[in-house]
Write a protein that holds these residues in place. Structure first.
Motif, PDB file in Angstrom:
ATOM      1  N   LYS A  42      12.484   8.648   1.618  1.00 37.39           N
ATOM      2  CA  LYS A  42      10.936   8.330   2.039  1.00 37.39           C
ATOM      3  C   LYS A  42      10.241   8.312   0.654  1.00 37.39           C
ATOM      4  CE  LYS A  42       9.646  10.797   6.334  1.00 37.39           C
ATOM      5  NZ  LYS A  42       9.461  12.141   6.699  1.00 37.39           N
ATOM      6  N   LYS A  43      10.689   9.278  -0.255  1.00 39.51           N
ATOM      7  CA  LYS A  43      10.035   9.377  -1.592  1.00 39.51           C
ATOM      8  C   LYS A  43      10.170   7.969  -2.406  1.00 39.51           C
ATOM      9  CE  LYS A  43       8.193  13.212  -3.295  1.00 39.51           C
ATOM     10  NZ  LYS A  43       8.907  14.238  -3.828  1.00 39.51           N
ATOM     11  N   VAL A  44      11.258   7.351  -2.450  1.00 39.05           N
ATOM     12  CA  VAL A  44      11.365   5.883  -2.973  1.00 39.05           C
ATOM     13  C   VAL A  44      10.750   4.953  -2.422  1.00 39.05           C
ATOM     14  CG1 VAL A  44      13.044   4.228  -3.562  1.00 39.05           C
ATOM     15  CG2 VAL A  44      13.902   6.641  -3.611  1.00 39.05           C
ATOM     16  N   LEU A  45      10.491   5.070  -0.972  1.00 38.48           N
ATOM     17  CA  LEU A  45       9.645   3.981  -0.270  1.00 38.48           C
ATOM     18  C   LEU A  45       8.197   4.309  -0.598  1.00 38.48           C
ATOM     19  CD1 LEU A  45      11.338   3.936   3.258  1.00 38.48           C
ATOM     20  CD2 LEU A  45      11.643   2.217   1.738  1.00 38.48           C
ATOM     21  N   SER A  46       7.821   5.553  -0.848  1.00 38.73           N
ATOM     22  CA  SER A  46       6.512   5.890  -1.059  1.00 38.73           C
ATOM     23  C   SER A  46       5.946   5.435  -2.780  1.00 38.73           C
ATOM     24  CB  SER A  46       6.156   7.279  -0.702  1.00 38.73           C
ATOM     25  OG  SER A  46       6.719   8.203  -1.785  1.00 38.73           O
ATOM     26  N   THR A  47       6.848   5.022  -3.427  1.00 34.78           N
ATOM     27  CA  THR A  47       6.571   4.538  -4.788  1.00 34.78           C
ATOM     28  C   THR A  47       5.959   3.189  -4.577  1.00 34.78           C
ATOM     29  OG1 THR A  47       8.889   3.441  -5.139  1.00 34.78           O
ATOM     30  CG2 THR A  47       8.574   5.678  -6.009  1.00 34.78           C
ATOM     31  N   LYS A  48       6.202   2.372  -3.434  1.00 31.49           N
ATOM     32  CA  LYS A  48       5.812   1.155  -3.281  1.00 31.49           C
ATOM     33  C   LYS A  48       6.160   0.144  -4.437  1.00 31.49           C
ATOM     34  CE  LYS A  48       2.314   2.156   0.343  1.00 31.49           C
ATOM     35  NZ  LYS A  48       1.719   3.382   0.300  1.00 31.49           N
ATOM     36  N   ARG A  49       7.312   0.342  -5.110  1.00 33.37           N
ATOM     37  CA  ARG A  49       7.591  -0.516  -6.406  1.00 33.37           C
ATOM     38  C   ARG A  49       8.723  -1.430  -5.651  1.00 33.37           C
ATOM     39  NH1 ARG A  49       7.530   0.671 -12.257  1.00 33.37           N
ATOM     40  NH2 ARG A  49       8.614  -1.710 -11.774  1.00 33.37           N
ATOM     41  N   ILE A  50       8.642  -2.821  -5.580  1.00 34.04           N
ATOM     42  CA  ILE A  50       9.742  -3.446  -4.846  1.00 34.04           C
ATOM     43  C   ILE A  50      10.987  -3.382  -5.722  1.00 34.04           C
ATOM     44  CG2 ILE A  50      10.217  -5.646  -4.194  1.00 34.04           C
ATOM     45  CD1 ILE A  50       7.404  -6.244  -3.718  1.00 34.04           C
ATOM     46  N   ILE A  51      10.855  -3.340  -6.863  1.00 33.24           N
ATOM     47  CA  ILE A  51      12.323  -3.065  -7.510  1.00 33.24           C
ATOM     48  C   ILE A  51      13.110  -1.864  -7.322  1.00 33.24           C
ATOM     49  CG2 ILE A  51      10.890  -2.124  -9.791  1.00 33.24           C
ATOM     50  CD1 ILE A  51      13.179  -2.959 -11.297  1.00 33.24           C
ATOM     51  N   TYR A  52      12.361  -0.683  -7.213  1.00 36.12           N
ATOM     52  CA  TYR A  52      13.105   0.540  -6.802  1.00 36.12           C
ATOM     53  C   TYR A  52      13.692   0.313  -5.402  1.00 36.12           C
ATOM     54  CZ  TYR A  52      10.940   2.249 -10.955  1.00 36.12           C
ATOM     55  OH  TYR A  52      10.679   2.427 -12.251  1.00 36.12           O
ATOM     56  N   ILE A  53      12.847  -0.164  -4.423  1.00 38.03           N
ATOM     57  CA  ILE A  53      13.109  -0.197  -2.840  1.00 38.03           C
ATOM     58  C   ILE A  53      14.352  -1.340  -3.011  1.00 38.03           C
ATOM     59  CG2 ILE A  53      12.435  -0.883  -0.621  1.00 38.03           C
ATOM     60  CD1 ILE A  53       9.545   0.083  -1.524  1.00 38.03           C
ATOM     61  N   THR A  54      14.232  -2.117  -3.765  1.00 42.86           N
ATOM     62  CA  THR A  54      15.381  -3.119  -3.556  1.00 42.86           C
ATOM     63  C   THR A  54      16.580  -2.771  -4.217  1.00 42.86           C
ATOM     64  OG1 THR A  54      13.754  -4.810  -3.999  1.00 42.86           O
ATOM     65  CG2 THR A  54      15.779  -5.798  -3.799  1.00 42.86           C
ATOM     66  N   LEU A  55      16.662  -2.094  -5.390  1.00 45.29           N
ATOM     67  CA  LEU A  55      17.646  -1.299  -5.849  1.00 45.29           C
ATOM     68  C   LEU A  55      18.604  -0.312  -4.745  1.00 45.29           C
ATOM     69  CD1 LEU A  55      16.779  -0.615  -9.487  1.00 45.29           C
ATOM     70  CD2 LEU A  55      18.578  -2.166  -8.843  1.00 45.29           C
ATOM     71  N   MET A  56      17.622   0.417  -4.084  1.00 44.21           N
ATOM     72  CA  MET A  56      18.074   1.213  -3.392  1.00 44.21           C
ATOM     73  C   MET A  56      18.741   0.770  -1.979  1.00 44.21           C
ATOM     74  SD  MET A  56      15.954   4.587  -1.185  1.00 44.21           S
ATOM     75  CE  MET A  56      15.168   3.395  -0.134  1.00 44.21           C
ATOM     76  N   ILE A  57      18.329  -0.358  -1.384  1.00 46.13           N
ATOM     77  CA  ILE A  57      18.636  -1.207  -0.310  1.00 46.13           C
ATOM     78  C   ILE A  57      19.969  -1.654  -0.727  1.00 46.13           C
ATOM     79  CG2 ILE A  57      18.542  -2.806   1.360  1.00 46.13           C
ATOM     80  CD1 ILE A  57      15.564  -2.001   1.423  1.00 46.13           C
ATOM     81  N   ILE A  58      20.130  -2.508  -1.842  1.00 47.15           N
ATOM     82  CA  ILE A  58      21.304  -2.958  -2.390  1.00 47.15           C
ATOM     83  C   ILE A  58      22.287  -1.853  -2.620  1.00 47.15           C
ATOM     84  CG2 ILE A  58      22.225  -4.502  -4.176  1.00 47.15           C
ATOM     85  CD1 ILE A  58      19.700  -6.009  -4.188  1.00 47.15           C
ATOM     86  N   SER A  59      22.042  -0.898  -3.396  1.00 47.44           N
ATOM     87  CA  SER A  59      23.060  -0.033  -3.675  1.00 47.44           C
ATOM     88  C   SER A  59      23.500   0.601  -2.546  1.00 47.44           C
ATOM     89  CB  SER A  59      22.385   1.186  -4.378  1.00 47.44           C
ATOM     90  OG  SER A  59      21.702   0.688  -5.519  1.00 47.44           O
ATOM     91  N   PHE A  60      22.860   0.938  -1.368  1.00 41.71           N
ATOM     92  CA  PHE A  60      23.361   1.339  -0.205  1.00 41.71           C
ATOM     93  C   PHE A  60      24.424   0.367   0.582  1.00 41.71           C
ATOM     94  CE2 PHE A  60      23.325   1.925   4.463  1.00 41.71           C
ATOM     95  CZ  PHE A  60      23.625   3.417   4.458  1.00 41.71           C
ATOM     96  N   ILE A  61      23.944  -0.892   0.664  1.00 41.16           N
ATOM     97  CA  ILE A  61      24.857  -1.941   1.128  1.00 41.16           C
ATOM     98  C   ILE A  61      26.184  -1.787   0.435  1.00 41.16           C
ATOM     99  CG2 ILE A  61      25.045  -4.397   1.634  1.00 41.16           C
ATOM    100  CD1 ILE A  61      22.146  -4.376   2.184  1.00 41.16           C
ATOM    101  N   LEU A  62      26.047  -1.884  -1.018  1.00 40.49           N
ATOM    102  CA  LEU A  62      27.541  -1.874  -1.617  1.00 40.49           C
ATOM    103  C   LEU A  62      28.197  -0.802  -1.675  1.00 40.49           C
ATOM    104  CD1 LEU A  62      25.912  -2.991  -5.201  1.00 40.49           C
ATOM    105  CD2 LEU A  62      27.274  -4.474  -3.553  1.00 40.49           C
ATOM    106  N   ALA A  63      27.621   0.355  -1.365  1.00 39.36           N
ATOM    107  CA  ALA A  63      28.143   1.629  -1.335  1.00 39.36           C
ATOM    108  C   ALA A  63      28.990   2.011  -0.152  1.00 39.36           C
ATOM    109  CB  ALA A  63      27.445   2.794  -1.830  1.00 39.36           C
TER     110      ALA A  63
END
Lengths: 195, 187
Positions: A143-164
């Motif tokens: 939730k905290k990462v989503l609330s930064t509203k910065r696309i780069i961080y949200i994308t990094l999180m989603i991609i990292s999750f899929i990879l892991a």
């Protein structure tokens, strides 16, 4: 030495809480390093307010990328923040003593232990509770990462999750990749600053 | 002599296992079963089962178990020390630099892109342990018929209680242990 003393006065109350908390966490942690880190976040960030969420995430990344057991690495860094080298030692003791006691006892009669149904069941059902704790921590962090509203961080999180999760890419590789992206981000930022 | 051998074996395990417990298992096997032949493969498999079943870091569990079986309590302490010493030195150094430079602007920018990855890794671990809890198998071997009602209900109630009342986590974990075990005995 003088600076160290000034920075970290020996506070027995803090040292005791550090020992007690790491001891309890270590006694109840099943599974890998990220589980224990979630419990540490819950205790040290949410309950004790000893460090910020960002610091806990940084500690996790460093603990994961350094050699050795992740819980011990995280304990060293956490203890250092609270009381310097002494704090690190206390946190290591708190983390290492419970498994040492438990395993020493089990090693005496490990055949009985392995075949005891009640022990097996209670360990299995406790996992449901541990899973709930770590899911709770994960929801709050995401939730905290989503609330930064910065696309780069949200994308990094989603991609990292899929990879892991789906592709089983090692945590180490994911952290190193994001580290490189961070460095590129830094270079772009500093060029903007100069221009 | 065996104590020294154990100490240096576990020192190497501590130094070269990057990425946590599961990364350490093949290294321990290599040192203890293959190189020094201190344990048979069957004993080693038992050791891993127990290290996974019990709380605590897997490498500390294995170090204690190998140490105590081969050289008693002092063996357990020496092996655990071996695993811990590299961690202690390396992470102490890293902590020093981290707390010194973490507020530097550039370091903040780099760390900010690391944090989402850590959140993702924690989420991935969360889902893995959830799968383990309710299917009693790793995520790649899930069989729907292994679905466990008791654990699923315990999980949902625990998560609700955690989010709503923010209790001490130990009560939640112990509570699951006690209620779940009783339910299994009754049903």
């Amino acid at each position: 030495m003088k600076i160290n003393k000034k920075k970290f006065p020996i506070d027995f109350k803090i040292l005791w809480t550090l020992f007690k908390t790491t001891f309890i966490i270590s006694s109840f942690t099943f599974g890998g390093g990220f589980v224990i880190v979630s419990l540490m976040k819950k205790k040290f960030v949410d309950n004790l307010n000893w460090l910020s969420e960002e610091e806990m995430l940084d500690i996790t990344a460093i603990a994961q990328s350094s050699p050795g057991p992740i819980p011990i690495n995280a304990a060293v860094m956490l203890g250092y923040k609270m009381s310097g080298i002494l704090g690190s030692l206390i946190a290591i003791l708190g983390t290492a003593i419970p498994p040492m006691i438990i395993i020493s006892i089990i090693s005496l009669f490990y055949n009985q232990f392995r075949e005891n149904k009640i022990i097996a069941i209670s360990l299995q059902v406790m996992r449901a509770g541990v899973a709930a704790v770590i899911v709770d921590v994960a929801i709050n962090l995401a939730k905290k990462v989503l609330s930064t509203k910065r696309i780069i961080y949200i994308t990094l999180m989603i991609i990292s999750f899929i990879l892991a999760y789906f592709l089983n890419i090692s945590a180490m590789l994911i952290i190193l990749s994001c580290l490189s992206i961070g460095i590129i981000d830094l270079i772009i930022n500093s060029k903007k600053g100069n221009g | 002599m065996i104590i020294l051998k154990l100490f240096f074996s576990f020192l190497q395990i501590g130094l070269f296992s990057v990425g946590g417990g599961y990364a350490a298992i093949p290294l321990i096997q290599n040192q203890i079963v293959d190189i020094h032949q201190l344990m048979s493969l069957a004993e080693f498999t038992d050791l891993i089962t127990i290290a996974e079943m019990t709380p605590g870091p897997i490498s500390i569990n294995s170090a204690t178990f190998v140490g105590i079986r081969l050289a008693g309590i002092s063996g357990a302490i020496i092996c655990t020390l071996g695993v811990i010493i590299p961690s202690f030195i390396i992470c102490l150094t890293l902590s020093h630099f981290y707390y010194k430079y973490k507020n530097v602007n550039g370091v903040q920018i780099v760390l900010s892109s690391l944090r989402p990855a850590v959140v993702a890794l924690i989420s991935s671990a969360a889902l893995s342990i959830l799968t383990l809890a309710i299917f009693n198998s790793t995520k790649s071997q899930v069989v729907i018929s292994n679905f466990r009602w008791i654990e699923s209900i315990l999980f949902i109630i625990s998560l609700f209680v955690l989010r709503k009342f923010k209790p001490n986590i130990i009560f939640v974990i112990l509570g699951c242990g006690i209620i779940g075990t009783i339910l299994y005995q009754i049903l």
